[in-house]
Design a protein around this motif. Structure first.
Motif, PDB file in Angstrom:
ATOM      1  N   ARG A 291       0.847  -1.206   0.000  1.00 30.85           N
ATOM      2  CA  ARG A 291       0.000   0.000   0.000  1.00 30.85           C
ATOM      3  C   ARG A 291       0.874   1.245   0.000  1.00 30.85           C
ATOM      4  NH1 ARG A 291      -3.505  -2.738   3.496  1.00 30.85           N
ATOM      5  NH2 ARG A 291      -2.653  -1.682   5.311  1.00 30.85           N
ATOM      6  N   SER A 292       1.946   1.211   0.795  1.00 25.91           N
ATOM      7  CA  SER A 292       2.783   2.417   0.924  1.00 25.91           C
ATOM      8  C   SER A 292       3.538   2.730  -0.363  1.00 25.91           C
ATOM      9  CB  SER A 292       3.784   2.231   2.072  1.00 25.91           C
ATOM     10  OG  SER A 292       4.781   1.303   1.685  1.00 25.91           O
ATOM     11  N   ARG A 293       3.713   1.740  -1.264  1.00 29.53           N
ATOM     12  CA  ARG A 293       4.461   2.019  -2.495  1.00 29.53           C
ATOM     13  C   ARG A 293       3.602   1.773  -3.738  1.00 29.53           C
ATOM     14  NH1 ARG A 293       8.992  -2.564  -1.456  1.00 29.53           N
ATOM     15  NH2 ARG A 293       9.298  -1.120   0.253  1.00 29.53           N
ATOM     16  N   SER A 294       2.250   1.888  -3.573  1.00 26.38           N
ATOM     17  CA  SER A 294       1.388   1.580  -4.719  1.00 26.38           C
ATOM     18  C   SER A 294       1.606   2.594  -5.853  1.00 26.38           C
ATOM     19  CB  SER A 294      -0.080   1.496  -4.306  1.00 26.38           C
ATOM     20  OG  SER A 294      -0.476   2.715  -3.752  1.00 26.38           O
ATOM     21  N   GLY A 295       1.898   3.870  -5.514  1.00 23.41           N
ATOM     22  CA  GLY A 295       2.162   4.867  -6.559  1.00 23.41           C
ATOM     23  C   GLY A 295       3.395   4.479  -7.371  1.00 23.41           C
ATOM     24  N   TRP A 296       4.431   4.080  -6.696  1.00 23.70           N
ATOM     25  CA  TRP A 296       5.672   3.675  -7.362  1.00 23.70           C
ATOM     26  C   TRP A 296       5.445   2.428  -8.223  1.00 23.70           C
ATOM     27  CZ3 TRP A 296       8.781  -0.726  -6.955  1.00 23.70           C
ATOM     28  CH2 TRP A 296      10.057  -0.615  -7.535  1.00 23.70           C
ATOM     29  N   LEU A 297       4.693   1.447  -7.687  1.00 23.20           N
ATOM     30  CA  LEU A 297       4.404   0.227  -8.451  1.00 23.20           C
ATOM     31  C   LEU A 297       3.575   0.562  -9.698  1.00 23.20           C
ATOM     32  CD1 LEU A 297       3.536  -2.116  -5.440  1.00 23.20           C
ATOM     33  CD2 LEU A 297       5.494  -2.400  -6.967  1.00 23.20           C
ATOM     34  N   HIS A 298       2.641   1.497  -9.538  1.00 28.94           N
ATOM     35  CA  HIS A 298       1.812   1.907 -10.676  1.00 28.94           C
ATOM     36  C   HIS A 298       2.663   2.611 -11.726  1.00 28.94           C
ATOM     37  CE1 HIS A 298      -0.959   4.716 -12.798  1.00 28.94           C
ATOM     38  NE2 HIS A 298      -1.602   3.572 -12.950  1.00 28.94           N
ATOM     39  N   ASP A 299       3.551   3.496 -11.291  1.00 30.95           N
ATOM     40  CA  ASP A 299       4.426   4.207 -12.236  1.00 30.95           C
ATOM     41  C   ASP A 299       5.308   3.236 -13.020  1.00 30.95           C
ATOM     42  OD1 ASP A 299       3.364   6.545 -11.346  1.00 30.95           O
ATOM     43  OD2 ASP A 299       5.081   7.123 -10.104  1.00 30.95           O
ATOM     44  N   ARG A 300       5.643   2.110 -12.415  1.00 37.73           N
ATOM     45  CA  ARG A 300       6.472   1.104 -13.124  1.00 37.73           C
ATOM     46  C   ARG A 300       5.628   0.167 -13.984  1.00 37.73           C
ATOM     47  NH1 ARG A 300      11.738   0.161 -11.877  1.00 37.73           N
ATOM     48  NH2 ARG A 300      11.610  -2.043 -12.421  1.00 37.73           N
ATOM     49  N   GLY A 301       4.299   0.395 -13.965  1.00 35.03           N
ATOM     50  CA  GLY A 301       3.421  -0.435 -14.793  1.00 35.03           C
ATOM     51  C   GLY A 301       3.150  -1.803 -14.202  1.00 35.03           C
ATOM     52  N   LEU A 302       3.415  -1.957 -12.898  1.00 37.49           N
ATOM     53  CA  LEU A 302       3.236  -3.280 -12.285  1.00 37.49           C
ATOM     54  C   LEU A 302       1.821  -3.510 -11.765  1.00 37.49           C
ATOM     55  CD1 LEU A 302       6.646  -3.599 -10.392  1.00 37.49           C
ATOM     56  CD2 LEU A 302       5.863  -4.965 -12.341  1.00 37.49           C
ATOM     57  N   ILE A 303       1.108  -2.426 -11.426  1.00 43.67           N
ATOM     58  CA  ILE A 303      -0.264  -2.593 -10.929  1.00 43.67           C
ATOM     59  C   ILE A 303      -1.176  -1.549 -11.562  1.00 43.67           C
ATOM     60  CG2 ILE A 303       0.427  -3.558  -8.689  1.00 43.67           C
ATOM     61  CD1 ILE A 303      -0.178  -0.783  -7.448  1.00 43.67           C
ATOM     62  N   GLU A 304      -2.494  -1.859 -11.541  1.00 44.46           N
ATOM     63  CA  GLU A 304      -3.495  -0.888 -11.982  1.00 44.46           C
ATOM     64  C   GLU A 304      -3.655   0.172 -10.900  1.00 44.46           C
ATOM     65  OE1 GLU A 304      -4.952  -1.095 -14.926  1.00 44.46           O
ATOM     66  OE2 GLU A 304      -4.010  -3.016 -15.396  1.00 44.46           O
ATOM     67  N   ASP A 305      -4.281   1.268 -11.316  1.00 41.93           N
ATOM     68  CA  ASP A 305      -4.539   2.400 -10.422  1.00 41.93           C
ATOM     69  C   ASP A 305      -5.217   2.015  -9.120  1.00 41.93           C
ATOM     70  OD1 ASP A 305      -3.871   4.914 -10.662  1.00 41.93           O
ATOM     71  OD2 ASP A 305      -5.540   5.546 -11.947  1.00 41.93           O
ATOM     72  N   ASP A 306      -6.261   1.160  -9.265  1.00 41.78           N
ATOM     73  CA  ASP A 306      -7.124   0.867  -8.126  1.00 41.78           C
ATOM     74  C   ASP A 306      -6.820  -0.506  -7.510  1.00 41.78           C
ATOM     75  OD1 ASP A 306      -7.794  -0.510 -10.331  1.00 41.78           O
ATOM     76  OD2 ASP A 306      -9.964  -0.141 -10.221  1.00 41.78           O
ATOM     77  N   ALA A 307      -5.649  -1.067  -7.827  1.00 39.20           N
ATOM     78  CA  ALA A 307      -5.345  -2.422  -7.334  1.00 39.20           C
ATOM     79  C   ALA A 307      -5.277  -2.444  -5.815  1.00 39.20           C
ATOM     80  CB  ALA A 307      -4.019  -2.896  -7.917  1.00 39.20           C
ATOM     81  N   GLU A 308      -5.840  -3.506  -5.244  1.00 39.74           N
ATOM     82  CA  GLU A 308      -5.782  -3.685  -3.787  1.00 39.74           C
ATOM     83  C   GLU A 308      -5.307  -5.080  -3.414  1.00 39.74           C
ATOM     84  OE1 GLU A 308      -9.691  -2.781  -2.436  1.00 39.74           O
ATOM     85  OE2 GLU A 308      -9.393  -0.612  -2.662  1.00 39.74           O
ATOM     86  N   LYS A 309      -5.084  -5.909  -4.456  1.00 35.13           N
ATOM     87  CA  LYS A 309      -4.660  -7.289  -4.206  1.00 35.13           C
ATOM     88  C   LYS A 309      -3.482  -7.630  -5.096  1.00 35.13           C
ATOM     89  CE  LYS A 309      -8.075 -10.435  -2.961  1.00 35.13           C
ATOM     90  NZ  LYS A 309      -9.050 -11.452  -3.314  1.00 35.13           N
ATOM     91  N   GLU A 310      -2.653  -8.531  -4.621  1.00 33.31           N
ATOM     92  CA  GLU A 310      -1.613  -9.107  -5.474  1.00 33.31           C
ATOM     93  C   GLU A 310      -1.858 -10.612  -5.540  1.00 33.31           C
ATOM     94  OE1 GLU A 310       2.460  -9.406  -4.030  1.00 33.31           O
ATOM     95  OE2 GLU A 310       1.741  -9.401  -1.961  1.00 33.31           O
TER      96      GLU A 310
END
Ligand SMILES: C[S@@+](CC[C@H](N)C(=O)[O-])C[C@H]1O[C@@H](n2cnc3c(N)ncnc32)[C@H](O)[C@@H]1O
Length: 217
Positions: free
Chosen positions: A187-206
């Motif tokens: 959760r704390s690095r979701s912006g960074w993960l999104h910027d790298r194209g690893l998760i969608e904007d609204d992702a809450e699960k891996e």
């Protein structure tokens, strides 16, 4: 089973539980030798010992190696806790089963932390710094017919693990998948993960996966 978690040691979580579940499905030979790499509290190692195996449990953290020893003593189980870097403490030995729930979380820092709790999960920009070493070094430590079970996230490229393990002549497949809610780290690095194209904007699960790789007998 009474177990303790020392301060600073990774408390068993969903990934631990997933690995334990798949471990219970393995058919271990009599007097099996099992290795647990990145053992933390020794939670996975203790289950292997309860299944009848003699277990070596390694962690780079002194506290974790001690924690695994304490839990083995409390449970009176044959688990030998060793402090060391991945497979270095067991070089020259071979095993029927190698288990690992390694650090696999993609992290803004390019290198693995040298200390602190994040050493249990952070594994470089692509989350593969430790996984790649396991894929490289574990095959040589498997006996014929021996099995490697390793947990990782889809965020750290299971297809790359499969490619590396198959290149080392193992039969490797994803044998289990499980969706888990983001914990505080993701959760704390979701912006960074999104910027790298690893998760969608609204992702809450891996999605976590278990890779099972067999050395042909
Ligand atoms: C995600 S935790 C898993 C702990 C435990 N196996 C479990 O499932 O609950 C990863 C563990 O790997 C250890 N670790 C990290 N880098 C390591 C390395 N290079 N060699 C050995 N252990 C390492 C950490 O200290 C941590 O205890």
């Amino acid at each position: 089973m009474t177990t303790v978690t020392l301060p600073g040691v990774y408390s068993p979580q969903d990934d631990t539980g997933l690995l334990v579940r798949l471990l219970r499905d393995e058919h271990l030979p009599p007097h099996a030798e099992v290795l647990d790499v990145g053992t933390g509290t020794g939670a996975v190692a203790l289950v292997a010992a309860r299944l009848g195996a003699r277990v070596t449990a390694i962690d780079i953290s002194w506290r974790a190696a001690l924690n695994a020893k304490v839990n083995a003593l409390l449970a009176r189980l044959p688990v030998r806790g060793r402090r060391g870097d991945l497979l270095a403490p067991v070089s020259g030995r071979t095993f029927d089963l190698i288990l690992s729930n390694p650090p696999y979380v993609p992290a803004p820092a390019g290198a693995c932390p040298r200390r602190g709790v994040a050493r249990a999960w952070d594994a470089g920009h692509d989350g593969r710094l430790v996984l790649d070493r396991i894929c490289q070094d574990a095959p040589a430590l498997l006996r014929p017919g021996g099995v490697l079970l390793v947990v990782q996230s889809v965020l750290s490229g299971p297809e790359e693990s499969l490619r590396r393990l198959r290149a080392a002549s193992l039969r490797a497949d994803v044998v289990e998948r499980s969706g888990v809610a983001f914990g505080p780290v993701l959760r704390s690095r979701s912006g960074w993960l999104h910027d790298r194209g690893l998760i969608e904007d609204d992702a809450e699960k891996e999605e976590l996966v278990i890779i099972r790789a067999v050395r042909p007998g």
